[in-house]
Motif scaffolding. Structure first.
Motif, PDB file in Angstrom:
ATOM      1  N   UNK A   1       0.822  -1.216   0.000  1.00 47.02           N
ATOM      2  CA  UNK A   1       0.000   0.000   0.000  1.00 47.02           C
ATOM      3  C   UNK A   1       0.852   1.259   0.000  1.00 47.02           C
ATOM      4  N   UNK A   2       1.970   1.219   0.724  1.00 45.94           N
ATOM      5  CA  UNK A   2       2.858   2.388   0.769  1.00 45.94           C
ATOM      6  C   UNK A   2       3.570   2.618  -0.553  1.00 45.94           C
ATOM      7  N   UNK A   3       4.007   1.524  -1.179  1.00 47.31           N
ATOM      8  CA  UNK A   3       4.814   1.633  -2.388  1.00 47.31           C
ATOM      9  C   UNK A   3       3.974   1.964  -3.614  1.00 47.31           C
ATOM     10  N   UNK A   4       2.785   1.382  -3.696  1.00 46.83           N
ATOM     11  CA  UNK A   4       1.950   1.610  -4.879  1.00 46.83           C
ATOM     12  C   UNK A   4       1.222   2.939  -4.741  1.00 46.83           C
ATOM     13  N   UNK A   5       1.910   3.979  -5.124  1.00 47.54           N
ATOM     14  CA  UNK A   5       1.324   5.316  -5.014  1.00 47.54           C
ATOM     15  C   UNK A   5       0.519   5.688  -6.252  1.00 47.54           C
ATOM     16  N   UNK A   6       0.623   4.870  -7.282  1.00 43.45           N
ATOM     17  CA  UNK A   6      -0.123   5.174  -8.504  1.00 43.45           C
ATOM     18  C   UNK A   6      -1.563   4.749  -8.317  1.00 43.45           C
ATOM     19  N   UNK A   7      -2.462   5.665  -8.534  1.00 47.48           N
ATOM     20  CA  UNK A   7      -3.874   5.328  -8.424  1.00 47.48           C
ATOM     21  C   UNK A   7      -4.367   4.820  -9.766  1.00 47.48           C
ATOM     22  N   UNK A   8      -5.210   3.844  -9.694  1.00 50.86           N
ATOM     23  CA  UNK A   8      -5.740   3.225 -10.899  1.00 50.86           C
ATOM     24  C   UNK A   8      -7.084   3.878 -11.220  1.00 50.86           C
ATOM     25  N   UNK A   9      -7.208   4.368 -12.432  1.00 54.25           N
ATOM     26  CA  UNK A   9      -8.474   4.946 -12.868  1.00 54.25           C
ATOM     27  C   UNK A   9      -9.419   3.814 -13.266  1.00 54.25           C
ATOM     28  N   UNK A  10     -10.523   3.735 -12.581  1.00 55.52           N
ATOM     29  CA  UNK A  10     -11.509   2.708 -12.902  1.00 55.52           C
ATOM     30  C   UNK A  10     -12.527   3.285 -13.872  1.00 55.52           C
ATOM     31  N   UNK A  11     -12.879   2.515 -14.886  1.00 53.16           N
ATOM     32  CA  UNK A  11     -13.876   3.020 -15.830  1.00 53.16           C
ATOM     33  C   UNK A  11     -15.250   3.072 -15.179  1.00 53.16           C
ATOM     34  N   UNK A  12     -16.090   3.958 -15.695  1.00 51.64           N
ATOM     35  CA  UNK A  12     -17.457   4.069 -15.202  1.00 51.64           C
ATOM     36  C   UNK A  12     -18.226   2.850 -15.683  1.00 51.64           C
ATOM     37  N   UNK A  13     -18.703   2.059 -14.735  1.00 49.51           N
ATOM     38  CA  UNK A  13     -19.432   0.844 -15.075  1.00 49.51           C
ATOM     39  C   UNK A  13     -20.879   1.030 -14.649  1.00 49.51           C
ATOM     40  N   UNK A  14     -21.674   1.543 -15.559  1.00 48.09           N
ATOM     41  CA  UNK A  14     -23.092   1.704 -15.316  1.00 48.09           C
ATOM     42  C   UNK A  14     -23.815   0.633 -16.130  1.00 48.09           C
ATOM     43  N   UNK A  15     -24.513  -0.271 -15.462  1.00 45.96           N
ATOM     44  CA  UNK A  15     -25.165  -1.345 -16.220  1.00 45.96           C
ATOM     45  C   UNK A  15     -26.315  -0.799 -17.068  1.00 45.96           C
ATOM     46  N   UNK A  16     -26.483  -1.356 -18.240  1.00 50.39           N
ATOM     47  CA  UNK A  16     -27.617  -0.926 -19.069  1.00 50.39           C
ATOM     48  C   UNK A  16     -28.940  -1.331 -18.411  1.00 50.39           C
ATOM     49  N   UNK A  17     -30.016  -0.644 -18.733  1.00 50.19           N
ATOM     50  CA  UNK A  17     -31.308  -0.938 -18.094  1.00 50.19           C
ATOM     51  C   UNK A  17     -31.758  -2.386 -18.276  1.00 50.19           C
ATOM     52  N   UNK A  18     -31.330  -3.041 -19.351  1.00 52.10           N
ATOM     53  CA  UNK A  18     -31.751  -4.420 -19.587  1.00 52.10           C
ATOM     54  C   UNK A  18     -31.158  -5.368 -18.542  1.00 52.10           C
ATOM     55  N   UNK A  19     -30.046  -4.990 -17.901  1.00 52.79           N
ATOM     56  CA  UNK A  19     -29.407  -5.856 -16.915  1.00 52.79           C
ATOM     57  C   UNK A  19     -29.812  -5.528 -15.479  1.00 52.79           C
ATOM     58  N   UNK A  20     -30.674  -4.565 -15.289  1.00 49.22           N
ATOM     59  CA  UNK A  20     -31.107  -4.200 -13.949  1.00 49.22           C
ATOM     60  C   UNK A  20     -32.076  -5.252 -13.433  1.00 49.22           C
ATOM     61  N   UNK A  21     -31.932  -5.638 -12.169  1.00 45.34           N
ATOM     62  CA  UNK A  21     -32.808  -6.645 -11.578  1.00 45.34           C
ATOM     63  C   UNK A  21     -34.213  -6.094 -11.398  1.00 45.34           C
ATOM     64  N   UNK A  22     -35.194  -6.899 -11.793  1.00 39.90           N
ATOM     65  CA  UNK A  22     -36.576  -6.487 -11.579  1.00 39.90           C
ATOM     66  C   UNK A  22     -37.075  -6.982 -10.229  1.00 39.90           C
TER      67      UNK A  22
END
Length: 138
Positions: free
Chosen positions: A94-115
């Motif tokens: 945790x101390x050594x890895x100072x590079x932050x990883x950019x996570x992509x925006x993961x928004x599920x499409x409406x078809x995958x939303x639980x009903x």
């Protein structure tokens, strides 16, 4: 030239030896002059079976990482009350890895939303355990 001789040890020079013979860590003169954090960790680790091997692994981290970063991770592990090799490795990472990883925006499409949200029903596992009159698990 007229003063008595002095022996000066640098514990880092003996890491290759102690990796092959971790028991030398217990009574080796070079390891008396380690930084205070390493000596505190050594005191706690050598009380457990296999602690000498774990301590050698922690000390060997200075061959690949900055000594101050390793010492900082050791101090953090001691303050947390978890003086183990895995915890020191985790903190060091945790101390050594100072590079932050950019996570992509993961928004599920409406078809995958639980009903309908799933319900937790642990009673059905009891039926699986005794299916067919046989008991499969206890």
């Amino acid at each position: 030239h007229r003063q008595p001789g002095r022996v000066i040890y640098d514990w880092r020079h003996y890491l290759a030896v102690v990796q092959r013979k971790p028991g030398a860590l217990r009574n080796g003169a070079p390891f008396v002059e380690m930084p205070e954090g390493f000596r505190e960790l050594q005191d706690q680790m050598l009380r457990r079976p296999g602690g000498d091997r774990e301590m050698v692994d922690v000390l060997s981290l200075v061959l690949h990482h900055d000594e101050q970063a390793v010492l900082c991770a050791v101090d953090m592990a001691l303050k947390a009350g978890v003086p183990t090799k895995t915890h020191v490795l985790n903190l060091l990472h945790r101390l050594v890895s100072s590079t932050s990883v950019e996570l992509p925006d993961v928004t599920p499409p409406p078809a995958l939303t639980l009903s309908k949200e799933p319900e937790a029903n642990v009673a059905r596992y009891d039926g699986l355990r005794t299916s067919g009159g046989k008991r499969h698990a206890s």
